[in-house]
Design an enzyme around this catalytic site. Sequence first.
Site, mmCIF file in Angstrom:
data_model
loop_
_atom_site.group_PDB
_atom_site.id
_atom_site.type_symbol
_atom_site.label_atom_id
_atom_site.label_comp_id
_atom_site.label_asym_id
_atom_site.label_seq_id
_atom_site.Cartn_x
_atom_site.Cartn_y
_atom_site.Cartn_z
ATOM 1 N N GLY A 11 -7.352 5.344 -33.322
ATOM 2 C CA GLY A 11 -7.899 4.203 -32.598
ATOM 3 C C GLY A 11 -9.385 4.342 -32.344
ATOM 4 C CG MET A 13 -10.843 4.872 -26.154
ATOM 5 S SD MET A 13 -12.425 5.520 -25.554
ATOM 6 C CE MET A 13 -11.972 7.196 -25.115
ATOM 7 N N GLY A 74 -5.351 9.117 -20.692
ATOM 8 C CA GLY A 74 -6.190 7.947 -20.472
ATOM 9 C C GLY A 74 -5.500 6.666 -20.906
ATOM 10 C CG HIS A 131 -11.748 -4.828 -20.728
ATOM 11 N ND1 HIS A 131 -11.521 -5.003 -19.387
ATOM 12 C CD2 HIS A 131 -12.053 -3.514 -20.890
ATOM 13 C CE1 HIS A 131 -11.672 -3.849 -18.764
ATOM 14 N NE2 HIS A 131 -11.994 -2.924 -19.637
ATOM 15 C CG HIS A 132 -12.157 -5.262 -26.451
ATOM 16 N ND1 HIS A 132 -10.891 -5.306 -26.964
ATOM 17 C CD2 HIS A 132 -12.246 -4.073 -25.791
ATOM 18 C CE1 HIS A 132 -10.238 -4.199 -26.665
ATOM 19 N NE2 HIS A 132 -11.040 -3.430 -25.947
ATOM 20 C CE LYS A 135 -7.935 -3.492 -20.705
ATOM 21 N NZ LYS A 135 -7.450 -2.207 -21.263
ATOM 22 C CB THR A 142 -11.094 0.178 -15.137
ATOM 23 O OG1 THR A 142 -11.123 1.069 -16.238
ATOM 24 C CG2 THR A 142 -12.283 0.448 -14.235
#
Length: 242
Positions: A11, A13, A74, A131-132, A135, A142
């Site tokens: 991914g 991340m 995460g 967010h983009h 998502k 968050t």
Amino acid sequence: MARLAIIGSAGAMGAALRQIIEASEHIYVGGADHGDDVAALAKDADALVDFSAPQALEANLSAARDADIPIVIGTTGLSEAHHRLIDEAVERIPVLQTGNTSLGVTLLAHLVREAAQRLGPDWDIEIVEMHHRRKVDAPSGTALLLGEAAAGGRNIDLGAYRESGRDGHTGARAEGAIGFAALRGGTVAGEHSVIFAGEQERISLSHSAENRSIFARGAVRAAEWLIGREPGRYAMTDVLDL
């Protein structure tokens, strides 16, 4: 120097994490994705960094336990059942789970908790995040982390006071509510604002993520910090000693 492995390496991340690890003094020992053998990867690592999917969490925790190494989680969108799995795992290994690995967001959450505690219930709290377009979960991990910080400052349960998805004739705002609004579009890496609205005045605490590397950098620092810790459940605030 630490040997770090990434779960969810294919991914966005995962790519950011590998870049940060390889640019640091640490060693990237490999990555795992859907269908890969996480247990075998864990045997070569000092710590796992997990940014995969909620449905993979049980297997990832099992791999970390079997290898007796810490894991940084995460992954967002976790349910109560997932948190129970983490609670079981921390009896044997150190686990750091967070909705955001950014050091800046960690400090923001600390400030939100302080503000909520000191301002009191007369100030309304609203959390806005963007967010983009890709998502898939809302509110973001968050935003929920910031909501938990606000609720903690007020010594209340977020689940009992959370408001989100307002539409139509909703009536007056519920007393003591913590509101959430989620925006999606473009390529926004992450923007969060916590608004404290009082009588004739407002306070806004905000954070903007310009690139995923900030999350990767924080995750690597968390993994480095977690190595050698006693079994238990940790947070990014522990990394910053807040």
